[in-house]
Design an enzyme around this catalytic site. Structure first.
Site, PDB file in Angstrom:
ATOM      1  N   TYR A   1      -6.314   6.360   4.797  1.00  0.00           N
ATOM      2  CA  TYR A   1      -6.498   5.424   3.695  1.00  0.00           C
ATOM      3  C   TYR A   1      -5.690   4.139   3.934  1.00  0.00           C
ATOM      4  O   TYR A   1      -6.223   3.035   3.866  1.00  0.00           O
ATOM      5  CB  TYR A   1      -6.092   6.047   2.338  1.00  0.00           C
TER       6      TYR A   1
ATOM      7  N   ASP B   1      -9.458   5.342  -1.929  1.00  0.00           N
ATOM      8  CA  ASP B   1      -8.401   5.854  -2.816  1.00  0.00           C
ATOM      9  C   ASP B   1      -9.036   6.425  -4.081  1.00  0.00           C
ATOM     10  O   ASP B   1     -10.274   6.496  -4.190  1.00  0.00           O
ATOM     11  CB  ASP B   1      -7.372   4.762  -3.129  1.00  0.00           C
TER      12      ASP B   1
ATOM     13  N   GLU C   1       0.827  -1.213   0.000  1.00  0.00           N
ATOM     14  CA  GLU C   1       0.000   0.000   0.000  1.00  0.00           C
ATOM     15  C   GLU C   1       0.864   1.268   0.000  1.00  0.00           C
ATOM     16  O   GLU C   1       0.516   2.256  -0.629  1.00  0.00           O
ATOM     17  CB  GLU C   1      -0.959   0.006   1.194  1.00  0.00           C
TER      18      GLU C   1
END
Ligand code: SF4
Length: 335
Positions: A115, A133, A32
């Site tokens: 996020y 996102d 990520e």
């Protein structure tokens, strides 16, 4: 939302990405962070090499800074990897090397925002936390026909709450990945493949032919342009470089460069610092585009006549340019 259809579509159709085959939180975290502002195809080879070099959080925490930066050279946005290094140290020191399991703890790691914390909690731990996102913003804006400007934070927050309401009724680890995958492969920015979309039946944008109008994203500010004179300073088989301390590209190695359009002016200014250089060759003009910035670099090879050894420039073997972590803006300069 047709959650069942979406999740079934994901299980049958998703790309078999190496970091989607695991629920190991360390891998999910690394992927990520790498995927921030970076395309999946670019990340894939970096991810595999990174995991080979730093297979666990202990190796990463103890990593040499230059080796860490070298392993991600080319991905850009290097601040994220400095934070990743700090986060790994924190996991070792405060969590005994075990990746934290609660949202609050995950969010406390350097470089982890809402996020990324949501992505780790939902994908690794199957907990219902929204991960909003750019892909998810696009899918939801279209599916629900929301025409708020998604560059504005309060609108993204509103959408995040909507996503949160949806994920509590879903299988979190599938839902988060399904929304990301749908945005990346079907609900694409241009020419979305609505006929292959599991959400088509209730999609408001599809019903009203608004796909090309959503999401609403106001124009970004024009990028600032800077002209540099960039110097490849040679002293026989050695070269002078400096390790950046500025926030942008911090800790990456660079050729010395100066905000100017005149080589003569730069040489004149350096002389005042007891650095005397002689031009050898014009190596060309290069351009590098950052998100908010464009560098125009007029590059010269110069020879050292006299160097002030107290300066910020350090001497390295010429070949070390290949092994040190270097900003791509300078890596592409042909010497
Ligand atoms: S139907 Fe089209 S616009 Fe709507 S979510 Fe699917 S791909 Fe996106």
């Amino acid at each position: 939302m047709d959650i069942n259809k979406l999740e079934t579509w994901y299980q049958e159709n998703h790309r078999k990405l190496v970091f989607r085959k695991t629920k190991e939180p360390y891998y999910i975290w690394v992927s990520e962070i790498m995927l921030q502002q970076t395309q999946v195809d670019t990340v894939l080879p970096f991810f595999s090499r990174f995991i080979e070099t730093f297979p666990d959080v202990f190796t990463l925490a103890n990593a040499d800074e230059d080796l860490l930066h070298k392993s991600v050279e080319g991905l850009g946005y290097y601040r994220r990897f400095r934070y990743m290094h700090l986060a790994a140290k924190k996991i070792v020191e405060e969590f005994n090397g075990i990746f934290p399991k609660t949202y609050k703890e995950v969010l406390s790691l350097p470089g982890v925002g809402k996020y990324t914390a949501g992505a780790i909690m939902s994908i690794a731990y199957n907990q219902p936390y929204s991960a909003l996102d750019g892909n998810v913003i696009r899918v939801l804006s279209r599916y629900l026909n929301i025409d708020d400007d998604m560059r504005i934070e309060k609108h993204r927050k509103k959408l995040d709450l909507i996503n949160q309401d949806i994920i509590v009724n879903a299988t979190p680890y599938i839902y988060t990945q399904a929304m990301m995958e749908l945005g990346a492969t079907i609900c694409k920015p241009k020419n979305p493949l609505c006929d292959a979309c599991p959400l088509q039946v209730h999609c408001q944008a599809f019903a009203n032919d608004l796909q090309s109008k959503l999401p609403v994203l106001s124009k970004l500010k024009k990028q600032k342009e800077i002209n540099y004179i960039t110097l490849v300073i040679r002293d026989k088989d050695q070269i002078y470089l400096y390790k950046r301390t500025e926030e942008l590209l911090k800790n990456m190695y660079m050729y010395p460069q100066f905000e100017s359009e005149s080589l003569q002016q730069v040489l004149f200014d350096l002389e005042a610092q007891n650095i005397i250089l002689e031009p050898v060759e014009h190596l060309g003009q290069y351009k590098h585009v950052f998100t908010h910035l464009i560098w125009y670099m007029d590059v010269y090879e110069v020879r050292v006549i006299q160097m002030n050894e107290q300066s910020i420039y350090e001497k390295y073997p010429y070949q070390s340019v290949k092994t040190l972590p270097m900003a791509i803006a300078h890596r592409k300069i042909k010497r």
